[in-house]
Write a protein that holds these residues in place. Structure first.
Motif, PDB file in Angstrom:
ATOM      1  N   TRP A 195      42.651  32.577  36.109  1.00  0.00           N
ATOM      2  CA  TRP A 195      42.123  33.430  37.172  1.00  0.00           C
ATOM      3  C   TRP A 195      41.410  32.625  38.254  1.00  0.00           C
ATOM      4  CZ3 TRP A 195      43.630  38.320  37.491  1.00  0.00           C
ATOM      5  CH2 TRP A 195      44.173  38.901  36.337  1.00  0.00           C
ATOM      6  N   GLN A 199      46.449  30.226  43.962  1.00  0.00           N
ATOM      7  CA  GLN A 199      47.773  30.827  43.887  1.00  0.00           C
ATOM      8  C   GLN A 199      48.685  30.260  44.963  1.00  0.00           C
ATOM      9  OE1 GLN A 199      48.462  33.208  41.253  1.00  0.00           O
ATOM     10  NE2 GLN A 199      46.600  32.066  40.752  1.00  0.00           N
ATOM     11  N   VAL A 363      51.127  45.913  34.383  1.00  0.00           N
ATOM     12  CA  VAL A 363      51.495  44.856  35.324  1.00  0.00           C
ATOM     13  C   VAL A 363      52.948  44.428  35.122  1.00  0.00           C
ATOM     14  CG1 VAL A 363      51.036  42.463  35.980  1.00  0.00           C
ATOM     15  CG2 VAL A 363      49.133  44.026  35.601  1.00  0.00           C
ATOM     16  N   LYS A 369      50.407  42.535  41.385  1.00  0.00           N
ATOM     17  CA  LYS A 369      49.544  41.391  41.074  1.00  0.00           C
ATOM     18  C   LYS A 369      48.088  41.791  41.263  1.00  0.00           C
ATOM     19  CE  LYS A 369      49.422  39.463  45.760  1.00  0.00           C
ATOM     20  NZ  LYS A 369      49.631  38.277  46.605  1.00  0.00           N
ATOM     21  N   ASN A 370      47.219  41.168  40.488  1.00  0.00           N
ATOM     22  CA  ASN A 370      45.791  41.457  40.585  1.00  0.00           C
ATOM     23  C   ASN A 370      45.187  40.660  41.739  1.00  0.00           C
ATOM     24  OD1 ASN A 370      42.847  41.561  40.013  1.00  0.00           O
ATOM     25  ND2 ASN A 370      43.518  42.505  38.103  1.00  0.00           N
ATOM     26  N   TYR A 373      43.320  37.078  41.247  1.00  0.00           N
ATOM     27  CA  TYR A 373      43.948  35.783  40.958  1.00  0.00           C
ATOM     28  C   TYR A 373      43.566  34.733  42.006  1.00  0.00           C
ATOM     29  CZ  TYR A 373      46.981  36.460  36.929  1.00  0.00           C
ATOM     30  OH  TYR A 373      47.458  36.631  35.655  1.00  0.00           O
ATOM     31  N   LEU A 396      45.230  46.261  42.320  1.00  0.00           N
ATOM     32  CA  LEU A 396      46.574  45.737  42.075  1.00  0.00           C
ATOM     33  C   LEU A 396      47.405  45.887  43.341  1.00  0.00           C
ATOM     34  CD1 LEU A 396      47.314  44.690  39.160  1.00  0.00           C
ATOM     35  CD2 LEU A 396      45.394  46.258  39.204  1.00  0.00           C
ATOM     36  N   PRO A 399      53.443  42.157  45.636  1.00  0.00           N
ATOM     37  CA  PRO A 399      53.457  40.683  45.785  1.00  0.00           C
ATOM     38  C   PRO A 399      53.443  40.207  47.234  1.00  0.00           C
ATOM     39  CG  PRO A 399      55.050  41.393  44.139  1.00  0.00           C
ATOM     40  CD  PRO A 399      54.552  42.640  44.800  1.00  0.00           C
TER      41      PRO A 399
END
Length: 428
Positions: A195, A199, A363, A369-370, A373, A396, A399
């Motif tokens: 986490w 990314q 998910v 996606k959260n 991240y 959430l 993408p």
């Protein structure tokens, strides 16, 4: 004698745990329970867990039996001459090593509170290491029972316990217990470290950036000015409020000067949801997904790109009934989200963390996606017990939506911290 007792505990603890899982999952056959565990962990996972439980049980049983026998002999020493007690120890059906330990303890015995305190400290660390390690594993069985699922949410706390106990066992040269703590530490590190990792970049063309603030204000919280002040400080484009009572609904109308568009729903006197926005809200709808509190859905047009905002307040899984209700809400929310054709922002107080098997299933099926991240786990509840704080206020995203930043806000009198996120919306 101690070998028989050690073997009984070593094999008895895993069997006892297996029957506990059988009882909690309401299975009538122990083989069906084994099959469920196999489906969760696979063959290698079951073998690894069995070996770990056996190791912990063996280490614990040796220490526990030695401690109990020593205490028993110390009690007898108060009524028996030292020489006679030593002769009695020689006749006990125990190993020579244990006899030597007992004799040494009586020749150097100290029954003061300081001595007892020194004995209790290692046991406290041992109990903490065992508990954190077992709870780490039971969390992966959350689909079987709500109590098991509740143990999945405290990965950060297990990590801290594993780290502290590992240092203690290394300093005191308790190698076997250090291994147990290390296992606990490594597993929970694997759940938490990702986490915080950056990314990969989003190659979508960016149309605009918006800021969304979400806050469970707590229905009986009377710090209305603090919430209004926070909104003015953070300057979001959209503010989502949960657990809005009728009084809160009235107080939030002070935001209408800055947020000309709003969409609200009152489920009961104490529970409601309110969305305030600087962006026009299109196609607002109230969805009853799985029962309980309603979900608010609306479209936002951001420079030609339509984004669907879904605001939910799921049930609190503190009983079997509310556990099944929350999971039903998640299932229907999954089906609803999969039908939406536009980019999605699904947020709210979901009463679930990222480590729950039900969250992971959501998910996996929605491919959302959260927003956390790359920014950390950001615990948001409860503010009243920070050491037990966990991330249950979720966001959430599709993408193609890029998270520029996300952080928790300051306390506003609620048991939840507000969550503020800056999102880059792709061009249409």
């Amino acid at each position: 004698m101690e070998k028989v007792m050690i073997n009984l505990i070593t094999f008895g603890v895993p069997v006892l745990l297996l029957y506990t899982i059988k009882f909690l999952s309401h299975e009538t056959d122990i083989y069906l329970t084994l099959a469920m565990i196999y489906n969760h962990f696979g063959g290698r996972g079951v073998i690894a867990i069995s070996l770990l439980l056996g190791l912990i049980s063996n280490i614990f049983s040796k220490a526990a039996i030695e401690h109990l026998l020593l205490k028993f002999c110390q009690k007898r020493s108060q009524f028996m001459p030292e020489q006679k007690l030593i002769e009695k120890i020689d006749r006990l059906p125990i190993s020579t090593d244990l006899k030597i330990k007992f004799k040494w303890s009586f020749l150097h015995q100290d029954f003061s509170w300081r001595s007892n305190f020194k004995i209790l400290i290692p046991w406290a660390f041992i109990l903490a290491a065992i508990s954190a390690t077992l709870l780490t594993f039971t969390g992966y069985l959350g689909q079987l029972h709500y109590l098991l699922e509740m143990t999945s949410h405290f990965k950060l706390q297990y990590l801290v316990v594993g780290l502290c106990t590992l240092f203690f066992f290394l300093l005191t040269r308790r190698q076997k217990w250090a291994i147990v703590s290390l296992i606990c530490l490594v597993i929970n590190l694997g759940e938490i470290v990702p986490w915080y990792l950056p990314q990969g970049g989003n190659n979508s063309a960016i149309a605009s950036q918006i800021r969304i603030l979400q806050s469970n204000v707590l229905w009986n919280n009377k710090n209305y000015p603090q919430v209004i002040s926070l909104v003015k400080e953070e300057k979001p484009d959209i503010a989502v409020f949960l657990e809005v009572s009728k009084i809160w609904m009235k107080e939030l109308t002070a935001l209408k000067d800055s947020f000309p568009y709003s969409f609200t729903n009152q489920d009961s006197t104490d529970m409601g949801t309110a969305i305030y926005s600087k962006i026009p809200l299109e196609n607002p709808a109230i969805q009853n997904l799985g029962g309980g509190r309603k979900t608010l859905v609306t479209d936002l047009k951001v420079k030609g790109q339509i984004v669907t905002l879904v605001a939910s307040h799921l049930s609190i899984p503190t009983s079997k009934a509310s556990f099944y209700l929350r999971n039903k809400q998640l299932v229907e929310l999954t089906d609803f989200v999969k039908e939406i054709k536009h980019p999605i922002v699904a947020l709210g107080d979901w009463n679930i963390t990222m480590w729950s098997p039900f969250y992971k299933r959501f998910v996996q099926k929605t491919a959302l996606k959260n927003a956390r991240y790359g920014f950390g786990i950001l615990p948001s509840w409860p503010t009243t017990f920070p050491l037990l704080s966990i991330p249950i206020d979720q966001s959430l995203l599709s993408p193609e939506i890029k998270v520029v930043n996300i952080h928790t806000g300051r306390k506003v009198g609620s048991d939840h911290l507000p969550v503020i996120q800056d999102l880059a919306i792709p061009a249409s």
